[in-house]
Structure formats: structure tokens, C-alpha cells
Motif scaffolding. Structure first.
Motif, mmCIF file in Angstrom:
data_model
loop_
_atom_site.group_PDB
_atom_site.id
_atom_site.type_symbol
_atom_site.label_atom_id
_atom_site.label_comp_id
_atom_site.label_asym_id
_atom_site.label_seq_id
_atom_site.Cartn_x
_atom_site.Cartn_y
_atom_site.Cartn_z
ATOM 1 N N GLY A 139 32.691 -29.757 -2.376
ATOM 2 C CA GLY A 139 34.091 -30.155 -2.238
ATOM 3 C C GLY A 139 34.213 -31.638 -2.002
ATOM 4 O O GLY A 139 33.329 -32.418 -2.380
ATOM 5 N N SER A 140 35.285 -32.051 -1.349
ATOM 6 C CA SER A 140 35.516 -33.470 -1.094
ATOM 7 C C SER A 140 34.409 -34.053 -0.216
ATOM 8 O O SER A 140 33.984 -33.436 0.762
ATOM 9 C CB SER A 140 36.866 -33.666 -0.404
ATOM 10 N N LEU A 141 33.954 -35.254 -0.584
ATOM 11 C CA LEU A 141 32.942 -35.937 0.231
ATOM 12 C C LEU A 141 33.566 -36.719 1.375
ATOM 13 O O LEU A 141 32.853 -37.344 2.168
ATOM 14 C CB LEU A 141 32.097 -36.856 -0.660
ATOM 15 N N PHE A 199 15.195 -33.968 2.244
ATOM 16 C CA PHE A 199 16.211 -35.009 2.117
ATOM 17 C C PHE A 199 17.609 -34.440 2.338
ATOM 18 O O PHE A 199 17.908 -33.320 1.907
ATOM 19 C CB PHE A 199 16.154 -35.654 0.726
ATOM 20 N N PHE A 200 18.466 -35.230 2.994
ATOM 21 C CA PHE A 200 19.889 -34.911 3.061
ATOM 22 C C PHE A 200 20.476 -35.371 1.738
ATOM 23 O O PHE A 200 20.588 -36.565 1.481
ATOM 24 C CB PHE A 200 20.554 -35.638 4.231
ATOM 25 N N THR A 201 20.829 -34.436 0.891
ATOM 26 C CA THR A 201 21.095 -34.736 -0.510
ATOM 27 C C THR A 201 22.564 -34.547 -0.869
ATOM 28 O O THR A 201 23.174 -33.525 -0.519
ATOM 29 C CB THR A 201 20.239 -33.835 -1.411
ATOM 30 N N VAL A 202 23.106 -35.533 -1.580
ATOM 31 C CA VAL A 202 24.487 -35.474 -2.061
ATOM 32 C C VAL A 202 24.488 -35.738 -3.559
ATOM 33 O O VAL A 202 23.929 -36.737 -4.026
ATOM 34 C CB VAL A 202 25.373 -36.513 -1.356
ATOM 35 N N ALA A 203 25.129 -34.847 -4.314
ATOM 36 C CA ALA A 203 25.307 -35.042 -5.758
ATOM 37 C C ALA A 203 26.804 -35.220 -6.019
ATOM 38 O O ALA A 203 27.544 -34.238 -6.072
ATOM 39 C CB ALA A 203 24.764 -33.852 -6.536
ATOM 40 N N PRO A 204 27.276 -36.458 -6.144
ATOM 41 C CA PRO A 204 28.707 -36.679 -6.364
ATOM 42 C C PRO A 204 29.129 -36.251 -7.771
ATOM 43 O O PRO A 204 28.325 -36.272 -8.713
ATOM 44 C CB PRO A 204 28.860 -38.199 -6.207
ATOM 45 N N ALA A 223 30.197 -44.950 -5.166
ATOM 46 C CA ALA A 223 28.792 -44.713 -4.802
ATOM 47 C C ALA A 223 28.382 -45.579 -3.617
ATOM 48 O O ALA A 223 27.669 -45.118 -2.714
ATOM 49 C CB ALA A 223 27.894 -44.992 -6.002
ATOM 50 N N ILE A 224 28.829 -46.828 -3.601
ATOM 51 C CA ILE A 224 28.501 -47.714 -2.478
ATOM 52 C C ILE A 224 29.151 -47.204 -1.196
ATOM 53 O O ILE A 224 28.536 -47.223 -0.116
ATOM 54 C CB ILE A 224 28.932 -49.155 -2.788
ATOM 55 N N ALA A 225 30.391 -46.702 -1.307
ATOM 56 C CA ALA A 225 31.055 -46.119 -0.138
ATOM 57 C C ALA A 225 30.293 -44.897 0.360
ATOM 58 O O ALA A 225 30.184 -44.672 1.572
ATOM 59 C CB ALA A 225 32.494 -45.745 -0.494
ATOM 60 N N GLU A 226 29.742 -44.117 -0.566
ATOM 61 C CA GLU A 226 28.951 -42.949 -0.167
ATOM 62 C C GLU A 226 27.650 -43.376 0.504
ATOM 63 O O GLU A 226 27.209 -42.743 1.475
ATOM 64 C CB GLU A 226 28.659 -42.065 -1.377
#
Length: 291
Positions: A69-71, A120-125, A157-160
Motif C-alpha cells: 500500500g502507501s509508503l 534486509f528490510f526491503t521496499v519495492a516501490p 526514491a530519494i525521499a524513500e
């Protein structure tokens, strides 16, 4: 399959998916290569990524905490897929997984889970969030990618990266890995993010102008396919420019494999031996630079 037929079909498919070839023209040419409409359709199924292909990891793996959902980025609409080890001890290195030009699909979610299982704490935007999110139709996804505001995607991406650094559960280091369109994005993010980014791994991604190499701070691992002349035409000079600028860069070319050799949902282009080597190299690289 005849090796010459296979090579011609793969090269044509690469032009179709990356150079905006009309689908009707593509199918006409593929039919000529295959020798008939039925053979062309079978060949396309073997080359193209299969959204129904079985995942390597389970979507409900009990070892993971998964959210979609929303990041939650302030002022930036960006959805995504988050996977992290359930019983992690201590702070985790963070990793952003960047999708191909098909958007955030089941395969990329599977890749995110694979990295999470490695600690890893992984995020796929989903960088197609501003366009309404990744559509099920791959042609529509590629069309949306072509219209994407690239600068806005880099800013998101930089904000993430900044958001991941600030999490209490992470160790303050953030890496990025990307495939195809995502591989190109890794290279450009390394330029745009400067020292905010801790490490990057680019899989067969077209590269920026060599003059941008001086702006890179993060160590980079560039993984290329030996038969991928389109990407290598920019990626190889990019790697050389990074080395000349004194940057930390490793460039590895896997011989006799095609673009997208890591994508196990494509029967004809996937190469398990090369994919396994590239995976091991990626994990070792991130463990070195994100510890």
C-alpha cells in the motif's frame, strides 16, 4: 528450438519491449521468424515474462512481515510492497528494489521477499503510482513507464531513502537494486542521491552520460548480459568512466546470456547459472556495504 531462430526472436522482442515497436509490426515479424502464426504465439509465450509463473518464495511466508500500500511519504504519492524478516535481531540494512518496465508485479514482489529472507528490510516501490498504479496488462505498463516523470520518480526514491534511514528498525544504510528499467534507474539514482545512497546494484540497465560519473558516491555493482548489445553500449562506458573517476565500481558481464537473464518467469531468457551467480554477488556486495 533452432538457436538462430531463438536469437532472432529474442532480439526482436527486446526491440518491441524497449524501443516502442508497434505490436502489429512485432507480431508480423515474429511470425516470419517462427514460420507461422501458431509457432509465433508459442515462441512469444516462451520469451515473454509469464505473470502466472510460480514464485520462488511464498506470498504468505511465515518468516516475513509483509505490507502493501502507501509508503507514507510526506507530500509524495508512492505505493509499494514491503517485506522484512519477522524475528530480526537488531537493526536491519534497508534495500529498495526497483521494478522492470512492467511495473511492480508479482515477480518483483517475489524478488523483494527473497531479499527480505536474506536479512534486509526491503521496499519495492510502484513508480507507476502517479499513473494509477501498475496495470495488469504489460503493454499498458510499458506505455505508462514511457510517460513517467523521471525526475519526480527520482525525487520519490530519494525521499524513500531518507524515510528508510530514519526508521528505528534500520541501521541507517540504504541500498538499491534494479532490473532492466530498474537497472537504469539505479544508475541515475546513484547520480541524483549522492552520499544518501549507501550502495547500488544495477542489472542490465542502460547508463547515464559518462560525464555524470563524478557525481556518484555510492559503491556500484553493474551486472550485464553478454548478448545485450543495446544496454552494453552505454553500460560498459559508464563502468569505465566510474573507474576513471576513482569510484568504487565492479562490472561483471555474464557471457552467452540474454537481457533479463535474471527473470525466472521468462523461460527462454532466464539463465539459472548466471542468475545464481549474480544473486550471490548481489548479496555479498550489499552485506559488505550495508553492514
Amino acid at each position: 528450438m533452432n538457436p538462430e531462430t531463438r536469437a532472432a526472436a529474442v532480439a526482436l522482442y527486446d526491440r518491441f519491449t524497449h524501443e516502442g515497436m508497434d505490436r502489429r509490426v512485432f507480431m508480423e515479424r515474429l511470425t516470419r521468424i517462427a514460420g507461422g502464426a501458431a509457432a509465433a504465439n508459442a515462441l512469444l509465450l516462451a520469451i515473454a515474462a509469464d505473470p502466472a509463473a510460480a514464485a520462488i518464495t511464498k506470498a504468505d511466508d511465515p518468516r516475513l512481515v509483509i505490507k502493501k500500500g502507501s509508503l507514507g511519504l510526506k507530500g509524495i504519492a508512492l505505493d509499494g510492497y514491503v517485506a522484512a524478516p519477522k524475528d530480526a535481531k537488531g537493526k536491519l540494512p534497508a534495500l529498495i528494489v526497483v521494478h522492470e518496465n512492467r511495473g511492480l508485479n508479482a515477480h518483483i514482489e517475489d524478488v523483494a521477499r527473497r531479499f527480505a529472507l536474506e536479512g534486509f528490510f526491503t521496499v519495492a516501490p510502484d513508480f507507476l503510482t502517479p499513473a494509477g498504479g501498475t496495470p495488469a496488462d504489460e503493454d499498458a505498463a510499458r506505455a505508462a513507464i514511457g510517460k513517467l516523470d523521471y525526475d519526480a520518480a527520482l525525487a520519490a526514491a530519494i525521499a524513500e531513502i531518507d524515510a528508510l534511514k530514519a526508521l528505528a528498525s534500520t541501521n541507517g544504510k540504504v541500498g538499491v537494486v534494479g532490473y532492466c528499467w530498474g537497472g537504469a534507474f539505479v544508475n541515475r539514482l546513484a547520480v541524483a542521491a549522492g552520499d544518501r545512497l549507501s550502495a547500488g546494484v544495477s542489472y542490465y540497465g542502460p547508463a547515464p552520460a559518462t560525464s555524470e560519473a563524478a557525481k556518484v558516491s555510492a559503491p556500484l555493482l553493474i551486472q550485464l548480459a553478454g548478448r545485450d548489445a543495446r544496454v552494453n553500449a552505454t553500460a560498459e562506458p559508464w563502468a569505465a568512466a566510474l573507474k576513471a573517476a576513482g569510484k568504487q565500481v565492479q562490472a561483471v558481464t555474464y557471457p552467452d546470456v540474454d537481457h533479463a537473464f535474471n527473470n525466472d518467469t521468462s523461460a527462454e531468457r532466464y539463465n539459472k547459472a548466471a542468475a545464481d551467480k549474480a544473486w550471490a554477488a548481489s548479496i555479498a556486495f550489499f552485506r559488505q556495504h550495508l553492514a
